[in-house]
Motif scaffolding. Structure first.
Motif, PDB file in Angstrom:
ATOM      1  N   VAL A  72      70.391   5.874  12.115  1.00  0.00           N
ATOM      2  CA  VAL A  72      70.462   7.086  12.871  1.00  0.00           C
ATOM      3  C   VAL A  72      69.111   7.807  12.564  1.00  0.00           C
ATOM      4  CG1 VAL A  72      72.812   7.207  11.704  1.00  0.00           C
ATOM      5  CG2 VAL A  72      70.913   8.328  10.331  1.00  0.00           C
ATOM      6  N   ALA A  73      68.887   9.017  13.325  1.00  0.00           N
ATOM      7  CA  ALA A  73      67.759   9.867  13.191  1.00  0.00           C
ATOM      8  C   ALA A  73      68.086  11.019  13.542  1.00  0.00           C
ATOM      9  CB  ALA A  73      66.900   9.220  14.166  1.00  0.00           C
ATOM     10  N   SER A  74      66.956  11.980  13.486  1.00  0.00           N
ATOM     11  CA  SER A  74      67.308  13.338  13.657  1.00  0.00           C
ATOM     12  C   SER A  74      66.231  13.808  14.783  1.00  0.00           C
ATOM     13  CB  SER A  74      66.706  14.223  12.451  1.00  0.00           C
ATOM     14  OG  SER A  74      66.845  15.602  12.671  1.00  0.00           O
ATOM     15  N   PRO A  75      66.912  14.284  15.829  1.00  0.00           N
ATOM     16  CA  PRO A  75      66.185  15.120  16.928  1.00  0.00           C
ATOM     17  C   PRO A  75      66.139  16.492  16.671  1.00  0.00           C
ATOM     18  CG  PRO A  75      68.497  14.829  17.415  1.00  0.00           C
ATOM     19  CD  PRO A  75      68.570  14.291  16.199  1.00  0.00           C
ATOM     20  N   ALA A  76      64.739  16.909  16.709  1.00  0.00           N
ATOM     21  CA  ALA A  76      64.514  18.495  16.408  1.00  0.00           C
ATOM     22  C   ALA A  76      63.240  19.039  17.183  1.00  0.00           C
ATOM     23  CB  ALA A  76      64.208  18.267  14.966  1.00  0.00           C
ATOM     24  N   TRP A 154      65.542  14.235   2.136  1.00  0.00           N
ATOM     25  CA  TRP A 154      65.516  13.001   2.322  1.00  0.00           C
ATOM     26  C   TRP A 154      63.922  12.439   1.838  1.00  0.00           C
ATOM     27  CZ3 TRP A 154      66.334  14.762   7.972  1.00  0.00           C
ATOM     28  CH2 TRP A 154      68.021  14.990   8.121  1.00  0.00           C
ATOM     29  N   ALA A 155      62.992  13.099   2.083  1.00  0.00           N
ATOM     30  CA  ALA A 155      61.581  12.776   1.692  1.00  0.00           C
ATOM     31  C   ALA A 155      61.404  12.770   0.124  1.00  0.00           C
ATOM     32  CB  ALA A 155      60.729  13.642   2.260  1.00  0.00           C
ATOM     33  N   THR A 156      62.049  13.589  -0.368  1.00  0.00           N
ATOM     34  CA  THR A 156      61.968  13.555  -1.988  1.00  0.00           C
ATOM     35  C   THR A 156      63.000  12.739  -2.644  1.00  0.00           C
ATOM     36  OG1 THR A 156      63.839  15.477  -2.195  1.00  0.00           O
ATOM     37  CG2 THR A 156      61.275  16.049  -1.986  1.00  0.00           C
ATOM     38  N   SER A 157      63.813  12.156  -1.814  1.00  0.00           N
ATOM     39  CA  SER A 157      64.706  10.898  -2.409  1.00  0.00           C
ATOM     40  C   SER A 157      64.291   9.508  -1.609  1.00  0.00           C
ATOM     41  CB  SER A 157      66.250  11.026  -1.984  1.00  0.00           C
ATOM     42  OG  SER A 157      66.470  12.349  -2.585  1.00  0.00           O
ATOM     43  N   GLY A 158      62.906   9.398  -1.230  1.00  0.00           N
ATOM     44  CA  GLY A 158      62.548   8.088  -0.790  1.00  0.00           C
ATOM     45  C   GLY A 158      62.742   7.579   0.712  1.00  0.00           C
ATOM     46  N   THR A 208      69.166   4.573   7.300  1.00  0.00           N
ATOM     47  CA  THR A 208      70.705   3.666   7.357  1.00  0.00           C
ATOM     48  C   THR A 208      71.805   4.867   6.853  1.00  0.00           C
ATOM     49  OG1 THR A 208      70.382   3.049   5.270  1.00  0.00           O
ATOM     50  CG2 THR A 208      69.164   1.644   6.888  1.00  0.00           C
ATOM     51  N   GLY A 209      72.771   4.057   7.211  1.00  0.00           N
ATOM     52  CA  GLY A 209      74.066   5.035   6.958  1.00  0.00           C
ATOM     53  C   GLY A 209      74.069   5.142   5.579  1.00  0.00           C
ATOM     54  N   ALA A 210      73.502   3.931   4.646  1.00  0.00           N
ATOM     55  CA  ALA A 210      73.742   4.088   3.170  1.00  0.00           C
ATOM     56  C   ALA A 210      72.657   5.368   2.669  1.00  0.00           C
ATOM     57  CB  ALA A 210      73.365   2.781   2.658  1.00  0.00           C
ATOM     58  N   ASP A 211      71.416   5.414   3.341  1.00  0.00           N
ATOM     59  CA  ASP A 211      70.537   6.193   2.977  1.00  0.00           C
ATOM     60  C   ASP A 211      71.070   7.565   3.328  1.00  0.00           C
ATOM     61  OD1 ASP A 211      68.494   4.389   2.156  1.00  0.00           O
ATOM     62  OD2 ASP A 211      67.564   4.428   4.200  1.00  0.00           O
ATOM     63  N   VAL A 212      71.893   7.906   4.279  1.00  0.00           N
ATOM     64  CA  VAL A 212      72.181   9.123   4.682  1.00  0.00           C
ATOM     65  C   VAL A 212      73.184   9.434   3.288  1.00  0.00           C
ATOM     66  CG1 VAL A 212      74.159  10.381   6.027  1.00  0.00           C
ATOM     67  CG2 VAL A 212      72.225   8.842   7.122  1.00  0.00           C
TER      68      VAL A 212
END
Length: 391
Positions: A72-76, A154-158, A208-212
């Motif tokens: 997945v990714a974020s469009p912004a 996300w960034a502060t969790s790796g 990944t979905g797991a990271d989400v």
């Protein structure tokens, strides 16, 4: 393959179809939670309306239902909010960014995730998902808005912002890959946006979905949706929108919010988003109290978003906790890019999500990061007296 084929392949039967009414409610709620930033909500909202009018489906799914191995990714949008109103996007810009990202990753995206609760950056993820026939996941990286790319759970969790693909309305495209250096990714992305004329459209935070599931603010879009519903219901019934917002937050997050001030803007010290400010709009706002707050003065610091609040020189809220100013009668958010002398609003304070209050989080977007000479103190502690008086 349609979005429903994707859901069937994943074994997902529990989903929400987002229609025009739903996207209006989500956009309003996200704009309130955006702490004064996030850009003009009309831009993302009209884009989502267009997608729906073309007969495309926008479908939102629960993060806990997604497969662990999907991409997945974020469009912004990234850059100066004031420039955004002059250079609105078209779907080809973000399509180009996503196609470039997919080529770089060597894999197709399978869902979108909003970057933040913001006027534009929530709704854009829905519009792009509808354009591409993908689901949008009920998460984001902040449950508020922040001015810089690395300021996420996300960034502060790796999970890192690289690679980020940045595109402008002339289809100029830049791939930014700084590996695990998210501050460098922000710095380059900001310089690219300024080179593009102040605004860029990005595809970022591939995961990944797991990271989400592990790193996101889960069900943040539903929180925003409920806030938006509450305000629209308040308008319909001529009720107090602030009370409705606070009740919604209590119901969805089981936390207390605070109305700490009613007032009108009497002074604005603002530097607009030029080269020297790296595209940020920053400064200070003074409000004079009205009604029950007559004789009091509120002072707010901002950098795209509201950061700190003092009432009569007493600190009431600091970043990353949420400060929202809403119109007293309608509940419409008063953003930093549209505020004017004489605007009247209620100031609402809400505690940040626990994933934004970690040690790494406070280093990345606490008050000292923005140059203020004081430490983070939770909003509930700063407002203990008010809470006790309310009881």
């Amino acid at each position: 393959m349609s979005v429903y084929d994707i859901l069937k392949d994943w074994g997902i039967t529990n989903y929400q179809v987002i229609d025009k009414k739903a996207i209006e409610e989500i956009t309003l709620g996200a704009s309130i939670l955006a702490t004064g930033g996030g850009g003009d909500p009309e831009i993302g909202l009209l884009w989502a309306y267009k997608v729906l009018e073309e007969g495309k489906d926008i479908v939102m799914i629960d993060p806990m239902d997604i497969p662990d191995d999907i991409l997945v990714a974020s469009p912004a949008c990234l850059g100066a909010a004031l420039v955004l109103t002059e250079k609105p996007p078209n779907e080809e810009v973000l399509n180009k960014a996503i196609e470039t990202l997919e080529t770089y990753m060597g894999k197709k995206l399978q869902a979108t995730i909003p970057l933040e609760c913001g006027g534009v950056n929530s709704t854009v993820a829905y519009a792009v998902a509808g354009e591409l026939g993908l689901p949008v996941i009920d998460v984001d990286g902040m449950n508020r808005a922040f001015p810089e790319l690395q300021m996420t759970s996300w960034a502060t969790s790796g999970v890192h912002a690289s690679p980020t693909v940045s595109t402008d309305d002339r289809m100029n495209t830049t791939v930014i890959d700084t590996q695990d250096d998210d501050l460098m990714a922000e710095s380059i992305a900001r310089k690219v946006a300024m080179s593009y004329g102040g605004i860029s459209w990005v595809a970022t935070y591939t995961m990944t979905g797991a990271d989400v599931k592990r790193t996101s603010i889960l069900n943040s879009q539903s929180i925003a949706w409920d806030v938006g519903k509450a305000v629209l219901e308040a308008r319909k019934g001529h009720n107090d929108p602030v009370e409705q917002i606070l009740e919604s937050i209590k119901n969805t997050r089981n936390i207390e919010g605070y109305r700490v001030f009613n007032g009108k803007i009497t002074d604005i010290q603002r530097e607009f988003g030029g080269e020297m400010n790296k595209g940020f709009s920053l400064g200070k706002v003074i409000m004079e109290g009205i009604g029950d707050y007559k004789g009091q003065t509120a002072e707010l610091d901002f950098q795209n978003e509201w950061l700190n609040l003092r009432v009569d020189n007493e600190l009431k809220c600091v970043t990353p906790d949420l400060i929202a100013i809403v119109d007293i009668e309608t509940g419409e958010p008063i953003r930093t890019d549209i505020m004017r002398y004489g605007y009247r609003g209620s100031i609402i304070l809400i505690s940040a999500h626990e994933r934004m209050r970690t040690e790494k989080g406070l280093e990345a977007f606490g008050p000292r990061y923005f140059g203020y000479d004081f430490d983070y103190v939770p909003v509930e502690k700063l407002n203990e007296k008010q809470k006790q008086e309310a009881k």
